[in-house]
Design a protein around this motif. Structure first.
Motif, PDB file in Angstrom:
ATOM      1  N   ALA A 108       1.128  -1.010  -0.093  1.00  0.00           N
ATOM      2  CA  ALA A 108       0.092   0.180   0.175  1.00  0.00           C
ATOM      3  C   ALA A 108       0.710   0.861  -0.460  1.00  0.00           C
ATOM      4  CB  ALA A 108      -1.483  -0.585   0.988  1.00  0.00           C
ATOM      5  N   PHE A 109       0.790   2.266  -0.464  1.00  0.00           N
ATOM      6  CA  PHE A 109       1.713   3.538  -0.987  1.00  0.00           C
ATOM      7  C   PHE A 109       1.052   4.710  -1.738  1.00  0.00           C
ATOM      8  CE2 PHE A 109       3.898  -0.714  -2.367  1.00  0.00           C
ATOM      9  CZ  PHE A 109       5.340  -0.713  -1.959  1.00  0.00           C
ATOM     10  N   ASP A 110       0.982   5.747  -0.797  1.00  0.00           N
ATOM     11  CA  ASP A 110       0.133   7.016  -1.362  1.00  0.00           C
ATOM     12  C   ASP A 110       1.418   7.966  -0.462  1.00  0.00           C
ATOM     13  OD1 ASP A 110      -2.986   6.769   0.049  1.00  0.00           O
ATOM     14  OD2 ASP A 110      -2.097   4.682   1.232  1.00  0.00           O
ATOM     15  N   LEU A 111       1.686   8.340  -1.932  1.00  0.00           N
ATOM     16  CA  LEU A 111       2.720   9.386  -2.704  1.00  0.00           C
ATOM     17  C   LEU A 111       1.912  10.692  -2.535  1.00  0.00           C
ATOM     18  CD1 LEU A 111       4.516   7.534  -4.995  1.00  0.00           C
ATOM     19  CD2 LEU A 111       4.664   7.435  -2.727  1.00  0.00           C
ATOM     20  N   ASN A 112       1.676  11.874  -1.584  1.00  0.00           N
ATOM     21  CA  ASN A 112       1.623  13.284  -1.496  1.00  0.00           C
ATOM     22  C   ASN A 112       3.119  14.043  -1.099  1.00  0.00           C
ATOM     23  OD1 ASN A 112      -1.770  12.238  -1.781  1.00  0.00           O
ATOM     24  ND2 ASN A 112      -0.589  11.503   0.282  1.00  0.00           N
ATOM     25  N   GLY A 113       3.966  13.984  -1.532  1.00  0.00           N
ATOM     26  CA  GLY A 113       4.187  14.840  -1.502  1.00  0.00           C
ATOM     27  C   GLY A 113       5.589  14.973  -2.618  1.00  0.00           C
ATOM     28  N   PHE A 114       6.711  15.653  -2.304  1.00  0.00           N
ATOM     29  CA  PHE A 114       7.875  16.327  -3.508  1.00  0.00           C
ATOM     30  C   PHE A 114       9.012  15.050  -3.316  1.00  0.00           C
ATOM     31  CE2 PHE A 114      11.896  17.339  -4.697  1.00  0.00           C
ATOM     32  CZ  PHE A 114      11.247  18.117  -5.808  1.00  0.00           C
ATOM     33  N   ILE A 115       8.948  14.718  -4.734  1.00  0.00           N
ATOM     34  CA  ILE A 115      10.397  13.565  -5.060  1.00  0.00           C
ATOM     35  C   ILE A 115      11.006  13.541  -5.966  1.00  0.00           C
ATOM     36  CG2 ILE A 115      10.735  10.788  -5.083  1.00  0.00           C
ATOM     37  CD1 ILE A 115       7.876  10.720  -4.162  1.00  0.00           C
ATOM     38  N   GLY A 116      12.136  13.905  -5.517  1.00  0.00           N
ATOM     39  CA  GLY A 116      13.184  14.927  -6.864  1.00  0.00           C
ATOM     40  C   GLY A 116      13.756  14.001  -7.425  1.00  0.00           C
ATOM     41  N   GLY A 117      13.812  12.860  -7.453  1.00  0.00           N
ATOM     42  CA  GLY A 117      14.092  12.012  -8.364  1.00  0.00           C
ATOM     43  C   GLY A 117      13.659  10.785  -9.090  1.00  0.00           C
ATOM     44  N   ASP A 118      13.574   9.490  -8.581  1.00  0.00           N
ATOM     45  CA  ASP A 118      13.256   8.433  -9.975  1.00  0.00           C
ATOM     46  C   ASP A 118      12.551   7.429  -8.824  1.00  0.00           C
ATOM     47  OD1 ASP A 118      13.419   8.863 -12.242  1.00  0.00           O
ATOM     48  OD2 ASP A 118      15.464   7.894 -12.286  1.00  0.00           O
ATOM     49  N   VAL A 119      11.244   7.167  -9.133  1.00  0.00           N
ATOM     50  CA  VAL A 119      10.545   6.714  -8.059  1.00  0.00           C
ATOM     51  C   VAL A 119      10.894   4.784  -8.320  1.00  0.00           C
ATOM     52  CG1 VAL A 119       8.706   5.751  -6.790  1.00  0.00           C
ATOM     53  CG2 VAL A 119       8.830   7.718  -7.158  1.00  0.00           C
ATOM     54  N   ASN A 120      10.802   3.921  -7.680  1.00  0.00           N
ATOM     55  CA  ASN A 120      10.326   2.241  -8.063  1.00  0.00           C
ATOM     56  C   ASN A 120      10.470   1.533  -6.955  1.00  0.00           C
ATOM     57  OD1 ASN A 120      12.684   2.207 -10.674  1.00  0.00           O
ATOM     58  ND2 ASN A 120      13.580   3.361  -9.493  1.00  0.00           N
ATOM     59  N   ILE A 121       8.904   0.837  -7.515  1.00  0.00           N
ATOM     60  CA  ILE A 121       8.215   0.316  -6.755  1.00  0.00           C
ATOM     61  C   ILE A 121       7.838  -1.058  -6.752  1.00  0.00           C
ATOM     62  CG2 ILE A 121       6.084   0.774  -5.400  1.00  0.00           C
ATOM     63  CD1 ILE A 121       5.738   3.104  -5.532  1.00  0.00           C
ATOM     64  N   GLU A 122       7.864  -2.176  -6.095  1.00  0.00           N
ATOM     65  CA  GLU A 122       7.693  -3.338  -6.094  1.00  0.00           C
ATOM     66  C   GLU A 122       6.294  -3.730  -5.063  1.00  0.00           C
ATOM     67  OE1 GLU A 122       7.023  -6.856  -7.670  1.00  0.00           O
ATOM     68  OE2 GLU A 122       8.981  -6.261  -8.710  1.00  0.00           O
ATOM     69  N   MET A 123       5.061  -4.291  -5.581  1.00  0.00           N
ATOM     70  CA  MET A 123       4.283  -4.827  -5.768  1.00  0.00           C
ATOM     71  C   MET A 123       3.864  -5.899  -5.371  1.00  0.00           C
ATOM     72  SD  MET A 123       1.732  -1.573  -6.219  1.00  0.00           S
ATOM     73  CE  MET A 123       1.127  -1.576  -4.928  1.00  0.00           C
ATOM     74  N   GLY A 124       5.015  -6.706  -6.769  1.00  0.00           N
ATOM     75  CA  GLY A 124       4.316  -8.168  -6.370  1.00  0.00           C
ATOM     76  C   GLY A 124       2.579  -8.532  -6.919  1.00  0.00           C
ATOM     77  N   ASP A 125       1.661  -9.614  -6.170  1.00  0.00           N
ATOM     78  CA  ASP A 125       0.408  -9.464  -6.354  1.00  0.00           C
ATOM     79  C   ASP A 125      -0.500  -8.733  -5.543  1.00  0.00           C
ATOM     80  OD1 ASP A 125       1.199 -11.376  -4.281  1.00  0.00           O
ATOM     81  OD2 ASP A 125       0.294 -13.280  -5.428  1.00  0.00           O
ATOM     82  N   ALA A 126       0.292  -8.063  -4.855  1.00  0.00           N
ATOM     83  CA  ALA A 126      -0.282  -7.551  -3.638  1.00  0.00           C
ATOM     84  C   ALA A 126      -2.341  -6.739  -3.802  1.00  0.00           C
ATOM     85  CB  ALA A 126      -0.306  -6.517  -2.991  1.00  0.00           C
ATOM     86  N   LEU A 127      -2.272  -6.412  -5.547  1.00  0.00           N
ATOM     87  CA  LEU A 127      -3.474  -6.031  -6.028  1.00  0.00           C
ATOM     88  C   LEU A 127      -4.474  -7.487  -6.171  1.00  0.00           C
ATOM     89  CD1 LEU A 127      -2.272  -2.695  -7.615  1.00  0.00           C
ATOM     90  CD2 LEU A 127      -2.910  -3.518  -5.005  1.00  0.00           C
ATOM     91  N   GLU A 128      -3.705  -8.165  -6.315  1.00  0.00           N
ATOM     92  CA  GLU A 128      -5.376  -9.197  -7.010  1.00  0.00           C
ATOM     93  C   GLU A 128      -6.695  -8.996  -5.757  1.00  0.00           C
ATOM     94  OE1 GLU A 128      -3.339 -12.704  -7.852  1.00  0.00           O
ATOM     95  OE2 GLU A 128      -2.058 -12.205  -9.450  1.00  0.00           O
ATOM     96  N   SER A 129      -6.205  -8.939  -4.485  1.00  0.00           N
ATOM     97  CA  SER A 129      -6.839  -9.153  -3.894  1.00  0.00           C
ATOM     98  C   SER A 129      -7.346  -8.122  -3.136  1.00  0.00           C
ATOM     99  CB  SER A 129      -6.929 -10.435  -2.719  1.00  0.00           C
ATOM    100  OG  SER A 129      -7.712 -10.108  -1.692  1.00  0.00           O
ATOM    101  N   THR A 130      -8.935  -7.945  -2.648  1.00  0.00           N
ATOM    102  CA  THR A 130      -9.553  -6.014  -2.680  1.00  0.00           C
ATOM    103  C   THR A 130      -8.967  -6.731  -0.814  1.00  0.00           C
ATOM    104  OG1 THR A 130     -11.303  -7.020  -2.319  1.00  0.00           O
ATOM    105  CG2 THR A 130     -10.816  -5.546  -4.177  1.00  0.00           C
ATOM    106  N   ASP A 131      -8.532  -7.424  -0.167  1.00  0.00           N
ATOM    107  CA  ASP A 131      -8.917  -7.923   1.233  1.00  0.00           C
ATOM    108  C   ASP A 131      -7.183  -8.421   1.286  1.00  0.00           C
ATOM    109  OD1 ASP A 131      -9.275  -8.275   3.304  1.00  0.00           O
ATOM    110  OD2 ASP A 131     -10.112 -10.922   3.682  1.00  0.00           O
TER     111      ASP A 131
END
Length: 202
Positions: A108-131
């Motif tokens: 679970a990622f909530d990005l609401n600020g300033f990021i001056g470079g790159d973003v690399n996120i690994e989530m795998g299969d976290a979104l396959e289930s809403t639970d």
């Protein structure tokens, strides 16, 4: 453990709750081992955190990198990280300023600020289930933030200068707050090879 003063060197703070107040100044690196860590002071080096929850509260300034392994990592709006953020967590909430790059793994990622470079996120299969929220999150201890719903959310106040790269089994709809564009990649399945060898004849 509560730190209010000045440490002219590294600080190694271990306890159920670790608080580095706004009056605290660490002229070196900060090493954390805690259930809950609340950082509001200034660290001239890097932050190394192993905690159930790490929160950078308003006023926190980390000049170097942040390395965190945790259930929950959060930075509030009036916080700053001078270099890179490396984090492995169930949930990551960023509302402060990150000068360079974010490299993270989680659900679970909530990005609401300033990021001056790159973003690399690994989530795998976290979104396959809403639970997909951890069932025993409260077993980490009391006073922890409740789990966020799995997902990658880029808020309207977010600003990402570089490229947002994320890996997930399910693509996510992302707005135009990413200056360098968005790159989606599905996970690469683990591959293994087996070479059959016939038994030797006796």
């Amino acid at each position: 453990v509560t730190l209010n003063g000045i440490v002219n060197g590294d600080a190694i703070l271990m306890g159920k709750t670790v608080i580095v107040s706004q009056s605290a100044q660490i002229n070196g690196n900060l090493f954390l081992g805690a259930q809950v860590a609340e950082i509001s002071g200034k660290v001239s080096g890097s932050l190394f955190g192993g905690s159930a929850a790490v929160e950078l509260r308003n006023g926190a300034e980390i000049t170097g990198n942040v390395y965190a392994g945790t259930y929950s990592f959060e930075s509030l709006p009036e916080t700053s990280i001078g270099r890179d953020l490396f984090v492995g967590a169930y949930q990551v909430k960023l509302a402060g300023e990150l000068t360079r790059n974010l490299k993270a793994g989680g659900a679970a990622f909530d990005l609401n600020g300033f990021i001056g470079g790159d973003v690399n996120i690994e989530m795998g299969d976290a979104l396959e289930s809403t639970d997909g929220m951890p069932m025993a999150w409260n077993s980490y201890g009391e006073n922890l933030p409740e789990p966020a719903q799995p997902g990658l959310r880029v808020g309207p106040d977010a600003e990402i200068i570089g490229t947002l790269n994320y890996t997930s089994t399910v693509p996510v709809q992302i707005g135009d707050q990413v200056g360098g564009g968005v790159v989606y990649s599905p996970p690469v399945p683990n591959q293994s090879t087996y070479e059959y060898q016939s038994p030797e004849k006796s």
